[in-house]
Design a protein around this motif. Sequence first.
Motif, PDB file in Angstrom:
ATOM      1  N   ARG A 189      30.910  98.724  -4.319  1.00 24.74           N
ATOM      2  CA  ARG A 189      30.474 100.102  -4.108  1.00 24.74           C
ATOM      3  C   ARG A 189      31.367 100.999  -4.949  1.00 24.74           C
ATOM      4  O   ARG A 189      32.574 100.772  -5.031  1.00 24.74           O
ATOM      5  N   ARG A 211      32.723 104.869  -5.471  1.00 21.60           N
ATOM      6  CA  ARG A 211      32.866 106.148  -4.769  1.00 21.60           C
ATOM      7  C   ARG A 211      33.915 106.996  -5.462  1.00 21.60           C
ATOM      8  O   ARG A 211      34.676 106.504  -6.309  1.00 21.60           O
ATOM      9  N   GLU A 212      33.940 108.270  -5.104  1.00 25.56           N
ATOM     10  CA  GLU A 212      34.984 109.166  -5.611  1.00 25.56           C
ATOM     11  C   GLU A 212      36.344 108.650  -5.136  1.00 25.56           C
ATOM     12  O   GLU A 212      36.489 108.219  -3.991  1.00 25.56           O
ATOM     13  N   ASP A 238      43.977 106.286  -2.789  1.00 28.60           N
ATOM     14  CA  ASP A 238      43.634 105.168  -3.674  1.00 28.60           C
ATOM     15  C   ASP A 238      44.678 104.967  -4.768  1.00 28.60           C
ATOM     16  O   ASP A 238      44.713 103.901  -5.396  1.00 28.60           O
ATOM     17  N   LEU A 282      36.751 107.805 -10.150  1.00 30.13           N
ATOM     18  CA  LEU A 282      35.977 106.934  -9.274  1.00 30.13           C
ATOM     19  C   LEU A 282      36.707 105.620  -9.076  1.00 30.13           C
ATOM     20  O   LEU A 282      37.535 105.232  -9.910  1.00 30.13           O
ATOM     21  N   HIS A 342      27.411 103.125 -13.170  1.00 28.15           N
ATOM     22  CA  HIS A 342      27.571 104.258 -12.247  1.00 28.15           C
ATOM     23  C   HIS A 342      28.021 105.513 -12.993  1.00 28.15           C
ATOM     24  O   HIS A 342      27.487 106.599 -12.763  1.00 28.15           O
ATOM     25  N   GLN A 396      26.209 109.050 -13.224  1.00 28.52           N
ATOM     26  CA  GLN A 396      26.922 110.237 -12.742  1.00 28.52           C
ATOM     27  C   GLN A 396      26.991 111.298 -13.842  1.00 28.52           C
ATOM     28  O   GLN A 396      26.814 112.489 -13.580  1.00 28.52           O
TER      29      GLN A 396
END
Length: 168
Positions: free
Chosen positions: A8, A10-11, A16, A58, A107, A111
């Motif tokens: 997956r 994600r931002e 992170d 991301l 992705h 985006q």
Amino acid sequence: MRDPGVVRVREAVADDWPAIWKFLRHIVSAGETFCWPRDIAEPAARASWMRQSPGRTLVAVDERGSVLGTAEMHPNHAGPGAHVANAGFMVDPDHSGKGVGRVLGEHVLEQARSDGYRAMQFNAVVETNTGAVELWLSLGFEILTTVPEAFEHPEKGLVGLHIMHRRL
């Protein structure tokens, strides 16, 4: 290519960063793929990678939430050149060859379209980074030119940097 399982994108959030830094520092210090100082300090790396708007950062995570790779995207230039995106990608070497880079690349392209960019340009793809070059070509990028001897590879000496482009 090995199956990466469920990945997956994600931002990225501030929490992170430690997982990103764990592999980013090794990739940069190897000096084979990024035009960054090999001894970059953590605060400088974080400031460069963890983008603020209009940029974004991301992460690709597995089903447990572990960070497998990361990408950052931003306008390639300001003002009249801001409709062209630029991006950087890093995959944790423990997860390379599993399709994580492709998931991130697909992705980021979507985006960028969603964010209103008209194209994406990579200014410095090291020609000896054949995995990345093949990935970007397979995702519709073309090599516009190669700047000869523009990158000092630690083992291969002076090699070229590709400028790659794709319309969105």
